[in-house]
Design a protein around this motif. Structure first.
Motif, mmCIF file in Angstrom:
data_model
loop_
_atom_site.group_PDB
_atom_site.id
_atom_site.type_symbol
_atom_site.label_atom_id
_atom_site.label_comp_id
_atom_site.label_asym_id
_atom_site.label_seq_id
_atom_site.Cartn_x
_atom_site.Cartn_y
_atom_site.Cartn_z
ATOM 1 N N ASN A 1 46.219 2.591 69.262
ATOM 2 C CA ASN A 1 45.080 3.496 69.107
ATOM 3 C C ASN A 1 45.360 4.611 68.085
ATOM 4 O O ASN A 1 44.593 5.569 67.985
ATOM 5 N N LYS A 2 46.477 4.478 67.356
ATOM 6 C CA LYS A 2 46.847 5.410 66.290
ATOM 7 C C LYS A 2 46.904 6.857 66.771
ATOM 8 O O LYS A 2 46.426 7.775 66.113
ATOM 9 N N LEU A 3 47.489 7.044 67.955
ATOM 10 C CA LEU A 3 47.645 8.395 68.489
ATOM 11 C C LEU A 3 48.774 9.126 67.770
ATOM 12 O O LEU A 3 49.775 8.527 67.395
ATOM 13 N N ASN A 4 48.616 10.413 67.589
ATOM 14 C CA ASN A 4 49.655 11.260 67.026
ATOM 15 C C ASN A 4 50.426 11.835 68.222
ATOM 16 O O ASN A 4 50.049 12.856 68.800
ATOM 17 N N PHE A 5 51.509 11.192 68.602
ATOM 18 C CA PHE A 5 52.272 11.574 69.786
ATOM 19 C C PHE A 5 52.770 13.018 69.692
ATOM 20 O O PHE A 5 52.729 13.765 70.663
ATOM 21 N N SER A 6 53.230 13.400 68.519
ATOM 22 C CA SER A 6 53.767 14.744 68.329
ATOM 23 C C SER A 6 52.693 15.804 68.578
ATOM 24 O O SER A 6 52.918 16.779 69.285
ATOM 25 N N LYS A 7 51.517 15.611 68.007
ATOM 26 C CA LYS A 7 50.433 16.577 68.182
ATOM 27 C C LYS A 7 49.993 16.635 69.634
ATOM 28 O O LYS A 7 49.758 17.724 70.175
ATOM 29 N N ILE A 8 49.884 15.500 70.278
ATOM 30 C CA ILE A 8 49.465 15.467 71.682
ATOM 31 C C ILE A 8 50.474 16.214 72.553
ATOM 32 O O ILE A 8 50.100 16.995 73.432
ATOM 33 N N LEU A 9 51.756 15.998 72.289
ATOM 34 C CA LEU A 9 52.803 16.687 73.050
ATOM 35 C C LEU A 9 52.737 18.191 72.798
ATOM 36 O O LEU A 9 52.800 18.991 73.731
#
Length: 92
Positions: A74-82
């Motif tokens: 889903n092309k999530l930005n893991f860093s931004k979400i964290l």
């Protein structure tokens, strides 16, 4: 100029830019009108610099593989979400 070196230069600049500023007034010596008041505002310059610094660090985290795969799909930005989640948890 390397990113870290630039940050050091900027930190020195911020601390030195007030070198020639007038000395602060004593609160008791400030004259105000009847509809005015004096407010003391404290600023933690070190914290301000840290919050606005773009310096990053790497952290290792553990996710279930299925969640990682779904996030990548889903092309999530893991860093931004964290980062957003930690800020929300801290109330900032």
């Amino acid at each position: 100029m390397a990113k870290d070196a630039l940050e050091l230069v900027l930190e020195d600049y911020i601390f030195n830019m007030f070198e020639d500023a007038s000395k602060p007034s004593q609160i008791k010596d400030i004259k105000v009108e009847s509809n005015q008041c004096v407010a003391l505002i404290e600023v933690d310059v070190d914290q301000l610099i840290k919050r606005n610094s773009s310096k990053t660090i790497n952290k290792t985290l553990t996710l279930p593989s299925w969640l990682n795969e779904l996030g990548i799909k889903n092309k999530l930005n893991f860093s931004k979400i964290l980062q957003d989640g930690i800020k929300k948890e801290l109330g900032i």
